[in-house]
Motif scaffolding. Sequence first.
Motif, PDB file in Angstrom:
ATOM      1  N   GLU A   1       4.104   3.811   6.607  1.00 13.79           N
ATOM      2  CA  GLU A   1       4.743   2.612   7.151  1.00 13.79           C
ATOM      3  C   GLU A   1       6.179   2.479   6.628  1.00 13.79           C
TER       4      GLU A   1
ATOM      5  N   LEU B   1       2.958  -5.350   5.368  1.00 10.77           N
ATOM      6  CA  LEU B   1       2.561  -4.113   6.044  1.00 10.77           C
ATOM      7  C   LEU B   1       1.107  -4.219   6.472  1.00 10.77           C
ATOM      8  N   PRO B   2       0.726  -3.583   7.560  1.00 12.40           N
ATOM      9  CA  PRO B   2       1.489  -2.636   8.371  1.00 12.40           C
ATOM     10  C   PRO B   2       2.237  -3.314   9.498  1.00 12.40           C
TER      11      PRO B   2
ATOM     12  N   TYR C   1       4.304   6.283  -4.727  1.00 13.51           N
ATOM     13  CA  TYR C   1       5.129   5.745  -3.649  1.00 13.51           C
ATOM     14  C   TYR C   1       6.536   6.312  -3.699  1.00 13.51           C
TER      15      TYR C   1
ATOM     16  N   GLN D   1      -1.038   5.573   3.817  1.00 16.91           N
ATOM     17  CA  GLN D   1      -0.759   4.728   4.983  1.00 16.91           C
ATOM     18  C   GLN D   1       0.412   3.791   4.706  1.00 16.91           C
ATOM     19  N   ASN D   2       0.454   3.186   3.516  1.00 17.00           N
ATOM     20  CA  ASN D   2       1.582   2.323   3.165  1.00 17.00           C
ATOM     21  C   ASN D   2       2.883   3.124   3.149  1.00 17.00           C
TER      22      ASN D   2
ATOM     23  N   ASN E   1       3.899  -5.579  -4.455  1.00 19.65           N
ATOM     24  CA  ASN E   1       2.511  -5.988  -4.205  1.00 19.65           C
ATOM     25  C   ASN E   1       2.352  -7.502  -4.332  1.00 19.65           C
TER      26      ASN E   1
ATOM     27  N   LEU F   1       3.217  -4.483   0.276  1.00 23.87           N
ATOM     28  CA  LEU F   1       2.238  -3.443   0.566  1.00 23.87           C
ATOM     29  C   LEU F   1       0.884  -4.059   0.879  1.00 23.87           C
ATOM     30  N   ASN F   2       0.122  -3.368   1.701  1.00 24.48           N
ATOM     31  CA  ASN F   2      -1.185  -3.854   2.107  1.00 24.48           C
ATOM     32  C   ASN F   2      -2.260  -3.210   1.231  1.00 24.48           C
TER      33      ASN F   2
END
Length: 123
Positions: free
Chosen positions: A97, A117-118, A15, A93-94, A60, A85-86
């Motif tokens: 976002e 998210l998202p 990340y 994808q995170n 998270n 975060l998802n």
Amino acid sequence: MSLKYLMDENIDPAYFTRLRLNLPDLIVRVIGEPNTPSKGTKDPKILLWCEEYDFILVTNNRRSMPVHLSEHIDRGHHVPGIFILNPNLSVGQNIDELMLIAEGSFDDEYQDQIIFLPLTNIS
């Protein structure tokens, strides 16, 4: 770019590596780095640090963070925001976002909020 992110120590290093690479003007810090809370710091103290230094917390922690934020606000404190975060999204994808948010947000847009998210409609 006015947003600054503090990444929780339990987040995959990809990340902050990719955020720093793709958005070099974005300030991204990781818990445990110099001038950040040390690893193992309890969430209430992390929120105080985020408030003092104006960082959005990226985490998270879906379970206890809402409780910590509520207690923080009840004590008269504020935070620039918390992004959770998802787990159903890929790392990419995170990150997408987080980049979109960093590039298109207003100052104080997420103050005292937890954002799951998202934000966008990912198919």
